[in-house]
Design a protein around this motif. Structure first.
Motif, short mmCIF file in Angstrom:
data_model
loop_
_atom_site.label_atom_id
_atom_site.label_comp_id
_atom_site.label_asym_id
_atom_site.label_seq_id
_atom_site.Cartn_x
_atom_site.Cartn_y
_atom_site.Cartn_z
N TYR A 123 40.64 65.21 83.47
CA TYR A 123 41.31 64.78 82.25
C TYR A 123 40.82 63.39 81.86
N ARG A 124 40.97 63.07 80.61
CA ARG A 124 40.44 61.83 80.06
C ARG A 124 41.56 61.03 79.40
N THR A 125 41.27 59.81 79.08
CA THR A 125 42.24 58.99 78.36
C THR A 125 41.61 58.39 77.12
N GLU A 126 42.42 58.23 76.11
CA GLU A 126 42.00 57.55 74.89
C GLU A 126 43.00 56.44 74.60
N LEU A 127 42.55 55.41 73.92
CA LEU A 127 43.45 54.31 73.57
C LEU A 127 44.46 54.74 72.52
N GLU A 128 45.69 54.31 72.70
CA GLU A 128 46.71 54.36 71.65
C GLU A 128 46.94 52.92 71.24
N GLU A 129 46.74 52.62 69.98
CA GLU A 129 46.71 51.23 69.54
C GLU A 129 48.11 50.67 69.28
N ASN A 130 48.89 50.59 70.36
CA ASN A 130 50.24 50.03 70.27
C ASN A 130 50.39 48.70 70.99
N ALA A 131 49.30 48.22 71.59
CA ALA A 131 49.39 46.97 72.34
C ALA A 131 49.84 45.80 71.47
N ALA A 132 49.34 45.75 70.25
CA ALA A 132 49.70 44.64 69.35
C ALA A 132 51.19 44.67 69.02
N GLU A 133 51.75 45.86 68.84
CA GLU A 133 53.18 46.00 68.55
C GLU A 133 54.01 45.56 69.75
N ILE A 134 53.56 45.93 70.95
CA ILE A 134 54.27 45.50 72.15
C ILE A 134 54.20 43.99 72.30
N ALA A 135 53.01 43.42 72.04
CA ALA A 135 52.85 41.97 72.13
C ALA A 135 53.80 41.25 71.17
N LYS A 136 53.98 41.81 69.99
CA LYS A 136 54.89 41.22 69.01
C LYS A 136 56.31 41.16 69.56
N LEU A 137 56.74 42.25 70.20
CA LEU A 137 58.09 42.29 70.78
C LEU A 137 58.22 41.29 71.93
N VAL A 138 57.18 41.23 72.76
CA VAL A 138 57.20 40.32 73.91
C VAL A 138 57.26 38.87 73.45
N LEU A 139 56.40 38.50 72.51
CA LEU A 139 56.33 37.11 72.06
C LEU A 139 57.54 36.69 71.25
N ALA A 140 58.19 37.66 70.60
CA ALA A 140 59.39 37.35 69.81
C ALA A 140 60.67 37.39 70.66
N GLY A 141 60.53 37.72 71.93
CA GLY A 141 61.71 37.79 72.80
C GLY A 141 62.58 39.00 72.53
N GLU A 142 61.98 40.05 71.98
CA GLU A 142 62.74 41.26 71.62
C GLU A 142 62.57 42.38 72.64
N ALA A 143 61.90 42.08 73.75
CA ALA A 143 61.76 43.05 74.85
C ALA A 143 62.18 42.36 76.14
N ASP A 144 62.95 43.04 76.95
CA ASP A 144 63.37 42.49 78.23
C ASP A 144 62.45 42.92 79.37
N VAL A 145 61.94 44.15 79.27
CA VAL A 145 61.05 44.69 80.31
C VAL A 145 59.97 45.52 79.63
N VAL A 146 58.74 45.39 80.13
CA VAL A 146 57.64 46.26 79.73
C VAL A 146 57.25 47.07 80.97
#
Length: 269
Positions: free
Chosen positions: A161-184
């Motif tokens: 099986y293979r993997t492809e990128l899902e481009e959600n890293a920027a959205e997660i980074a936004k939540l992390v940097l804004a303090g809107e995520a407690d755990v990743v």
């Protein structure tokens, strides 16, 4: 209500974890950073034929077992695969792989270690001068392959099986940097690698890593392999369950967040 970001590439596993967290009063946010699918072009029939007289077989993950068995079954070669493996010494990286070898093939792993480094160390004499086959997971671990090739007389491998990128890293980074995520949460080394690789390209990796290092946002890893991948990017996971399984991961996250919950956590099964 605390928020937990789930990055798993398998929607059904993300859904199981999300249900556990929701029952405990935690808000799950599903933002996958990898997509996992079948590896087109993997010639299972040829691979089974090539390794029919090999000495050692290495399974790198539970999914590498399940996918190989599934592909062999589709080709009508499941019994041939089982017979070939029954003549070999089977090594497993991780208890998930060992469990799938037992449940799907009725065979037993001679060596089970949770990381690639531990597996190589323990099995060094087993590999020396032998013909070795490897079933890899989503990406080819070149470093591990080179180390096996140094010891073995011959090495064949397959990626089912293979993997492809899902481009959600920027959205997660936004939540992390804004303090809107407690755990990743990372449920695989692949997801961790994909996440930080994407952030590096965006120039956000160090900023996000600093949020994890400070403890402002917690990092959860399903097991030691995933934790080791996180460390390669300079971050130490705050939450790693005692066993590398989804149920244990969910319970570990709930225990960690329990002081912040308004109601008592509901114990998951």
């Amino acid at each position: 209500m605390p928020t937990v970001v789930i990055t798993s590439g398998r929607a059904h596993k993300a859904d199981l974890l999300a249900k556990m967290l929701t029952r405990a009063g935690i808000e799950p946010v599903y933002l996958p950073v990898v997509k996992i699918g079948e590896a087109g072009g993997a010639d299972v029939a040829k691979f089974i034929d090539e390794i029919s007289h090999f000495d050692v077989f290495i399974f790198m993950t539970g999914q590498s077992v399940a996918s190989l068995v599934q592909e062999a079954k589709r080709a009508g070669l499941e019994q041939r695969l089982r017979e070939a493996l029954s003549r070999m010494t089977i090594l497993c990286r991780g208890s998930k792989a060992a469990g799938n070898v037992k449940s799907l093939l009725g065979l037993t792993c001679a060596v089970v270690e949770e990381t690639s480094e531990e597996l190589l160390k323990v099995a060094e004499r087993t590999l020396e001068g032998k013909r070795v086959a490897i079933s890899f997971y989503g990406y080819l671990d070149d470093e591990f392959l080179r180390e096996v090739q140094k010891r073995a007389a011959e090495v064949k491998y397959i990626q089912t099986y293979r993997t492809e990128l899902e481009e959600n890293a920027a959205e997660i980074a936004k939540l992390v940097l804004a303090g809107e995520a407690d755990v990743v949460v990372f449920t695989s080394a692949l997801a961790c690698n994909s996440f930080f690789t994407q952030l590096s390209a965006l120039g956000l990796a160090e900023k996000v890593a600093n949020r994890f290092r400070s403890g402002a946002v917690k990092l959860a890893a399903v097991g030691p392999v995933t934790a080791e991948e996180c460390k390669k990017f300079g971050v130490e996971p705050h939450i790693v369950p005692e066993k590398p399984f989804l149920a244990y991961l969910g319970e570990a996250i709930i225990r960690h967040l329990k002081p912040t919950l308004n109601t008592d956590s509901v114990r998951t099964q």
